[in-house]
Write a protein that holds these residues in place. Sequence first.
Motif, PDB file in Angstrom:
ATOM      1  N   ASP A 273       3.020  32.111   5.492  1.00  0.00           N
ATOM      2  CA  ASP A 273       3.769  32.803   6.547  1.00  0.00           C
ATOM      3  C   ASP A 273       3.956  31.852   7.722  1.00  0.00           C
ATOM      4  OD1 ASP A 273       3.030  36.400   6.591  1.00  0.00           O
ATOM      5  OD2 ASP A 273       4.152  35.136   5.195  1.00  0.00           O
ATOM      6  N   TRP A 274       4.941  32.125   8.548  1.00  0.00           N
ATOM      7  CA  TRP A 274       5.393  31.112   9.519  1.00  0.00           C
ATOM      8  C   TRP A 274       4.282  30.537  10.383  1.00  0.00           C
ATOM      9  CZ3 TRP A 274       4.841  30.687  14.659  1.00  0.00           C
ATOM     10  CH2 TRP A 274       4.498  31.839  15.386  1.00  0.00           C
ATOM     11  N   TYR A 275       3.300  31.365  10.796  1.00  0.00           N
ATOM     12  CA  TYR A 275       2.332  30.866  11.769  1.00  0.00           C
ATOM     13  C   TYR A 275       1.368  29.865  11.164  1.00  0.00           C
ATOM     14  CZ  TYR A 275       0.539  35.084   9.624  1.00  0.00           C
ATOM     15  OH  TYR A 275       0.226  36.055   8.720  1.00  0.00           O
ATOM     16  N   MET A 276       1.281  29.797   9.866  1.00  0.00           N
ATOM     17  CA  MET A 276       0.474  28.759   9.230  1.00  0.00           C
ATOM     18  C   MET A 276       1.335  27.562   8.855  1.00  0.00           C
ATOM     19  SD  MET A 276      -2.610  29.091   9.205  1.00  0.00           S
ATOM     20  CE  MET A 276      -4.014  30.159   9.262  1.00  0.00           C
ATOM     21  N   GLY A 277       2.638  27.668   9.133  1.00  0.00           N
ATOM     22  CA  GLY A 277       3.569  26.629   8.707  1.00  0.00           C
ATOM     23  C   GLY A 277       3.240  25.264   9.259  1.00  0.00           C
ATOM     24  N   PHE A 278       2.749  25.215  10.501  1.00  0.00           N
ATOM     25  CA  PHE A 278       2.511  23.903  11.073  1.00  0.00           C
ATOM     26  C   PHE A 278       1.390  23.178  10.342  1.00  0.00           C
ATOM     27  CE2 PHE A 278      -1.239  24.112  13.996  1.00  0.00           C
ATOM     28  CZ  PHE A 278      -1.616  25.403  13.734  1.00  0.00           C
ATOM     29  N   ALA A 279       0.401  23.906   9.865  1.00  0.00           N
ATOM     30  CA  ALA A 279      -0.672  23.262   9.116  1.00  0.00           C
ATOM     31  C   ALA A 279      -0.169  22.787   7.759  1.00  0.00           C
ATOM     32  CB  ALA A 279      -1.847  24.228   8.944  1.00  0.00           C
ATOM     33  N   ASP A 280       0.661  23.624   7.100  1.00  0.00           N
ATOM     34  CA  ASP A 280       1.202  23.224   5.802  1.00  0.00           C
ATOM     35  C   ASP A 280       2.148  22.036   5.962  1.00  0.00           C
ATOM     36  OD1 ASP A 280       3.318  24.104   3.273  1.00  0.00           O
ATOM     37  OD2 ASP A 280       1.166  24.183   2.959  1.00  0.00           O
ATOM     38  N   GLY A 281       2.910  22.058   7.056  1.00  0.00           N
ATOM     39  CA  GLY A 281       3.807  20.935   7.324  1.00  0.00           C
ATOM     40  C   GLY A 281       3.035  19.648   7.526  1.00  0.00           C
ATOM     41  N   ALA A 282       1.904  19.749   8.222  1.00  0.00           N
ATOM     42  CA  ALA A 282       1.073  18.561   8.421  1.00  0.00           C
ATOM     43  C   ALA A 282       0.635  18.004   7.075  1.00  0.00           C
ATOM     44  CB  ALA A 282      -0.145  18.903   9.277  1.00  0.00           C
ATOM     45  N   LEU A 283       0.299  18.907   6.146  1.00  0.00           N
ATOM     46  CA  LEU A 283      -0.130  18.445   4.832  1.00  0.00           C
ATOM     47  C   LEU A 283       0.993  17.760   4.075  1.00  0.00           C
ATOM     48  CD1 LEU A 283      -2.352  21.322   3.539  1.00  0.00           C
ATOM     49  CD2 LEU A 283      -3.040  19.026   4.109  1.00  0.00           C
ATOM     50  N   ARG A 284       2.235  18.194   4.309  1.00  0.00           N
ATOM     51  CA  ARG A 284       3.348  17.549   3.618  1.00  0.00           C
ATOM     52  C   ARG A 284       3.634  16.173   4.191  1.00  0.00           C
ATOM     53  NH1 ARG A 284       7.333  22.228   1.521  1.00  0.00           N
ATOM     54  NH2 ARG A 284       5.766  23.849   1.416  1.00  0.00           N
ATOM     55  N   LEU A 285       3.305  16.001   5.487  1.00  0.00           N
ATOM     56  CA  LEU A 285       3.645  14.739   6.123  1.00  0.00           C
ATOM     57  C   LEU A 285       2.547  13.688   6.013  1.00  0.00           C
ATOM     58  CD1 LEU A 285       5.452  15.912   9.390  1.00  0.00           C
ATOM     59  CD2 LEU A 285       6.418  15.341   7.189  1.00  0.00           C
ATOM     60  N   LEU A 286       1.302  14.120   5.919  1.00  0.00           N
ATOM     61  CA  LEU A 286       0.214  13.141   5.881  1.00  0.00           C
ATOM     62  C   LEU A 286       0.291  12.336   4.592  1.00  0.00           C
ATOM     63  CD1 LEU A 286      -2.668  15.353   7.244  1.00  0.00           C
ATOM     64  CD2 LEU A 286      -1.856  13.238   8.257  1.00  0.00           C
ATOM     65  N   PRO A 287       0.315  11.015   4.678  1.00  0.00           N
ATOM     66  CA  PRO A 287       0.486  10.196   3.486  1.00  0.00           C
ATOM     67  C   PRO A 287      -0.786  10.085   2.649  1.00  0.00           C
ATOM     68  CG  PRO A 287       0.445   8.829   5.444  1.00  0.00           C
ATOM     69  CD  PRO A 287       0.278  10.230   5.905  1.00  0.00           C
ATOM     70  N   GLY A 288      -0.608   9.775   1.392  1.00  0.00           N
ATOM     71  CA  GLY A 288      -1.718   9.762   0.434  1.00  0.00           C
ATOM     72  C   GLY A 288      -2.723   8.658   0.654  1.00  0.00           C
ATOM     73  N   PHE A 289      -2.324   7.570   1.307  1.00  0.00           N
ATOM     74  CA  PHE A 289      -3.280   6.467   1.443  1.00  0.00           C
ATOM     75  C   PHE A 289      -4.429   6.826   2.370  1.00  0.00           C
ATOM     76  CE2 PHE A 289      -2.085   5.340   5.671  1.00  0.00           C
ATOM     77  CZ  PHE A 289      -0.705   5.416   5.758  1.00  0.00           C
ATOM     78  N   LEU A 290      -4.349   7.980   3.042  1.00  0.00           N
ATOM     79  CA  LEU A 290      -5.443   8.380   3.923  1.00  0.00           C
ATOM     80  C   LEU A 290      -6.668   8.855   3.149  1.00  0.00           C
ATOM     81  CD1 LEU A 290      -3.478  10.264   6.705  1.00  0.00           C
ATOM     82  CD2 LEU A 290      -4.669   8.095   6.899  1.00  0.00           C
ATOM     83  N   GLU A 291      -6.547   8.956   1.819  1.00  0.00           N
ATOM     84  CA  GLU A 291      -7.713   9.296   1.024  1.00  0.00           C
ATOM     85  C   GLU A 291      -8.269   8.008   0.439  1.00  0.00           C
ATOM     86  OE1 GLU A 291      -7.469  12.644  -1.703  1.00  0.00           O
ATOM     87  OE2 GLU A 291      -8.437  11.433  -3.244  1.00  0.00           O
ATOM     88  N   PHE A 292      -9.549   7.825   0.545  1.00  0.00           N
ATOM     89  CA  PHE A 292     -10.129   6.597   0.005  1.00  0.00           C
ATOM     90  C   PHE A 292     -11.569   6.853  -0.421  1.00  0.00           C
ATOM     91  CE2 PHE A 292     -12.486   6.125   3.882  1.00  0.00           C
ATOM     92  CZ  PHE A 292     -11.639   6.592   4.863  1.00  0.00           C
ATOM     93  N   ASN A 293     -12.084   5.921  -1.206  1.00  0.00           N
ATOM     94  CA  ASN A 293     -13.468   5.984  -1.658  1.00  0.00           C
ATOM     95  C   ASN A 293     -14.327   5.022  -0.851  1.00  0.00           C
ATOM     96  OD1 ASN A 293     -12.343   7.531  -3.706  1.00  0.00           O
ATOM     97  ND2 ASN A 293     -13.894   6.858  -5.150  1.00  0.00           N
ATOM     98  N   LEU A 294     -15.449   5.507  -0.400  1.00  0.00           N
ATOM     99  CA  LEU A 294     -16.341   4.655   0.390  1.00  0.00           C
ATOM    100  C   LEU A 294     -17.762   5.106   0.124  1.00  0.00           C
ATOM    101  CD1 LEU A 294     -15.845   2.370   2.382  1.00  0.00           C
ATOM    102  CD2 LEU A 294     -15.967   4.009   4.234  1.00  0.00           C
ATOM    103  N   PHE A 295     -18.626   4.167  -0.117  1.00  0.00           N
ATOM    104  CA  PHE A 295     -20.035   4.465  -0.380  1.00  0.00           C
ATOM    105  C   PHE A 295     -20.186   5.479  -1.510  1.00  0.00           C
ATOM    106  CE2 PHE A 295     -19.939   3.985   4.407  1.00  0.00           C
ATOM    107  CZ  PHE A 295     -20.203   2.638   4.389  1.00  0.00           C
TER     108      PHE A 295
END
Lengths: 259, 381, 595
Positions: free
Chosen positions: C322-344
């Motif tokens: 629903d619209w009021y959660m849209g900004f969070a879902d939009g953030a997920l669409r924009l955040l690029p995949g390289f921000l996930e990484f393995n460490l330790f």
Amino acid sequence: MSSLVARRRHPAAIAIVLLLGLILTGGLYAAFAPKDADAAATSSQAVAAGHKLFLSNCATCHGVNATGTDAAPSLVGVGAAAVDFQVGTGRMPLANPGVQAERGKVQFNSTEISQLSAYVASLGTGPSIPSSSLTSGGGDIAKGGELFRVNCAMCHNFAGSGGALTRGKFAPNLMDVSGRHIYEAMLTGPQSMPVFNNSNLSPQDKKDIISFLMNVKTEASPGGWSMGNLGPVTEGLFAWTIGIGMLIFIAVWLGKKAA
Amino acid sequence: MTDDNDASIPKEPAVSHDESGRAVATRDGEHALPERFENPGLPPHVHRQGDHDEAAAKRSERQVAALFTISMLATVLFVVAYAMIGKDDDVTLPILGKVHALNVALGVTLAFSLLGIGLGAIHWAKTLMSDEEVVEERHTLRSDDEARAGAIKVLTDGAESAQINRRPLIKYTLGGALGLFAIPLGLQLVGGLGPFKGDVNDLRTTLWDTGVPVLGANGKPEMKNGKVVTRPRRLMRDPEGTAIRLSDVTLGSVFHVLPEGINNTPEPSNEKVKAAVILISLQENKIKSARERDWGLDGVVAFSKICTHVGCSVGLYEQTTHHLLCPCHQSTFDVTEDCKVIFGPAKRPLPQLKIEVDDDGYLYAPHGFEQPVGPSFWERG
Amino acid sequence: MSEQTKARSTADALRTDDKTDSPAGDGGPVGAIANWVDERTGAAKGVRFLLKKVFPDHWSFMLGEIAMYSLVILLISGTFLTFWFVPSMGETTYTGSYVPLKGVDMSQAFASTVKISMDVKGGLLIRQIHHWSALIFVVSIALHMFRVFFTGAFRKPREINWIIGLLLAMLAMVEGFIGYSLPDDLLSGTGIRAMQGFILSIPIIGTYISYILFGGGFPGQDIIPRFFTIHVLLLPAVLVGLFTAHIILVMVHKHTQYPGPGRTNKNVVGFPMMPVYAAKAGGFFFVVFGITALIAGLVSINPIWMYGPYEPTMITAGSQPDWYMGFADGALRLLPGFLEFNLFGKTWSFNVMIGAILMIPILWTVMGLYPFIEKWVTGDNEEHHLLDRPRNRPTRTGLGMAAITFYGILFAACGNDIIAIKFHLSIDDITETFRVALIVAPIVVFWVVKRLCLSLQRYDRDLVLHGRESGRLVRTSKGRFFEAHEALGDYDRWRLVSFDSPEPIGLPPATDEHGVRRKGARKDRLRARLSHYYFKDRVEPVTPMELAAAHHDGHAAEAIESHPDEAESGHMHGGAEEIGAAHAYGHPTPHDKQD
């Protein structure tokens, strides 16, 4: 002087002459215009006619022998169903090169389409045009709905309103597509769409899916205006524009001094 | 030109420039000008038509009454609609299209029943109730010093009477007791809600890791050395549950797949959300990865259908580009290269399921996925 | 007297004060009831106090009321729904009247929701009222928050209310998300699955929280009943409690008002509760309810029977919250995949965490701190009951619009696939564009809005100093034409000159009078820098002295500056130097005396 000649300068005269001219031209045309070729032409006639049509309209891209060029794939083995779909929905001949061929104005009449189909079918075995018993509805709507949601909704949306693919491609809205073309699309997998052969979705399955889509089109939207069945985005837009707009309008009226 | 000494000539203000260069006049005639403008006070009251014209007031009265009457009529219509319109009756309206008549009728009549009251009350207030502005004074919120001193005194007297400062033992143990008493409640709730150990093993395994019992001639599972004999699970169509032959999968096909026997598990939905697979057929020479070719059969490959971003079903296969698109956040996977991510917020490729064909021509998975499927989690490593 | 008699008379004496005499009133039956209640509650004092309260009149003050009434509508319609909704994920086969679902397996939650929509008379209307009301609830909260922010109503003494309001906003969004997830349909079920993915991305405790919340793996059997408890019992109680505190504070602080003639920081000018506001505000409740019912009767929302029951292997194109959660879902669409990484040896999924877990707390903390930041920057410790016009606070307004732009881009990004199909664009291009715009657009918007505010302030100054164009053309003996201006009246002018334009706080000396380095000098430097950033571009309100100069001395009036450095950027007013200024300004009849 005859009464007709005496009235030749009557204001209505010109209108009557024009009307007569139109009737004459229309009638002559109706009498002499080439009729649709007899649909019960023998299949070799159809193949030959189809070949002629093919050479003039399709060979530039698909090759003289329909074996394909850099511009377009081979049509050997695509079957009559593919041609009936592509040409019948106006996707072919391709109007503009773009990311995908879009539905457009149908360039041929039904006889010509069946001739083209017959020709292409003669090139190699491929999916054939479905019988109308499979494409006119009357199947299990609930089963069709389940199959649609598993196999189709991810591209075409839960109500067949269409959806986005990558790079500007899209899965189109299915509401104004005939049952026959839906069947053929499933069977032949045009462009980005995968192939749903009859071992994947049986003819009965396809009939059920078509029945489901027909029901979506004809059934009532119980709650009111469906806004295209696109989901929460349109609902949110409505709330932000018309919804709150009406309330703010009344709030402004509330605060203003009376006359 | 000004003549300060001649009282008969109206004094012009002396214009000069202040230190910031602004033109200012320090006097306006005989008066020294204030630093800032002063509040002119409430503007004179403007009367409404209804305030002096009884006819206008009567008109307003009639309008208000009409609105209230509309409300009553609408209520009656609501009851009539409720009684007379059937649940399945349809009506076709402009813009709305074909809709359920009951919903429209009840909604519109309820709306007018309410709006009549609301608009009537507001119109009444606007036209007939006094609209002379009233001024209410504000008082500083800060309590006066006496009240504050009194509050402090009550608190300190109370603390003294309780002897809390003289008795540190009481103070500390009270703090301890109050700080801890909620723990039993919290522990019961959190401990009982779910498996407390965060079953990571569950996230790492799918139904494909296990097999189905081999049924003997009597229909009962075969046993060997006291253990049930199993065979690897076949790939079944979702939702029909029928096994898939390799020959069924023609070029360009997409099958939605679940493992054999999934509906016999205690929680089928929990298994489906991990075991869902998409079976794709593409030209073998288009597949760039040797491992992918090896795990497939003549260009027929199987991948986990669960997106590695946050777990939506990745169903959109584009036949021409060989891309798999997830509709939730548009992660795009390249089926020719081990389903690695080529666009979007996902990071890891979709795990591939190795498939083979058994003697009857059916597809089966010899073993499960080699890595956890679905969204990433901390312990995934 | 006997002992007993004496004891009794002593006892009687002790009891003489127990009798209360109740003078009989003569107010008729209403008076009698009122008397009965007042004798038992002392309510008359409260009634007098409350009903005399004055409320200022402006439509923008109604936005909070829309939210309040929407909450009431939600409570009413929600209670109705609980009579039919079954919060269970137990499997059932549909046997109701909706043909496309006949024989389909589904949860009881879904089946009962379809039953409400199709087989309970008026059930669909109640469901739609509930859902539309929820959307309007959060829309009005957002608009109300914007109004409070841009008019500076969060300043002392209302900082607490600002924070309560932010909490209400967040809880409203969460309540809505949980609410539309209850029917367990394909669309909202996908949302719950995504939520589980967010939880899994939390480091260390993510998997634990997921298993505790879902009672095991996803989806399990517990999440819908648990959501029901949260949605119907927990959050409404917290919402009502916080909202009550919110309203009480408004009553205690009294409502703010826009500046205007007769309105000061020490009064409230408006209309009393009885009868005007009782009618207007009470009537407005019926209006909000009525409009919501009208929309619910005419426009379909959340047609869950078309989505079908949630199945983990299914999904629909156009999956949005629903619209009021849209900004969070939009953030997920924009955040690029390289921000996930393995460490330790552990997986750090910042591509999910930033948008889904961290963004809301961070944004809300920044918003919550804002009143205190602004207070620090202005050094202002006064109570403020007069609102600011947004143009008079250019930096604050610019920051607010930049924040709204940031939010708006995230919100638009959530609908990127709908935008793609409706406007025939490439979804990949849309996503890339939004990624860039998210950083660039707020900066541009800030600069543009701030400049716009400063221009509007200069326009106001101009209006005060030179009056309005009256449309009266004057021709001088030398042949020049110019338009005579009409000065503003006192009442109109007050609004334009009553605001304060704060100056940047100067830097106190780094060392005190004994040469000892003052503590907190670094903090002071930061404060001075921020203050400078806020107020370096300022427009002062017109003073009486400037106005007098403008009216009576044609030459000096030309140099109207807004900033000391712009001494040369005055503008000419035709004719002032040629005819007496007294004739050029403010006189409705032409004067034939000319210089």
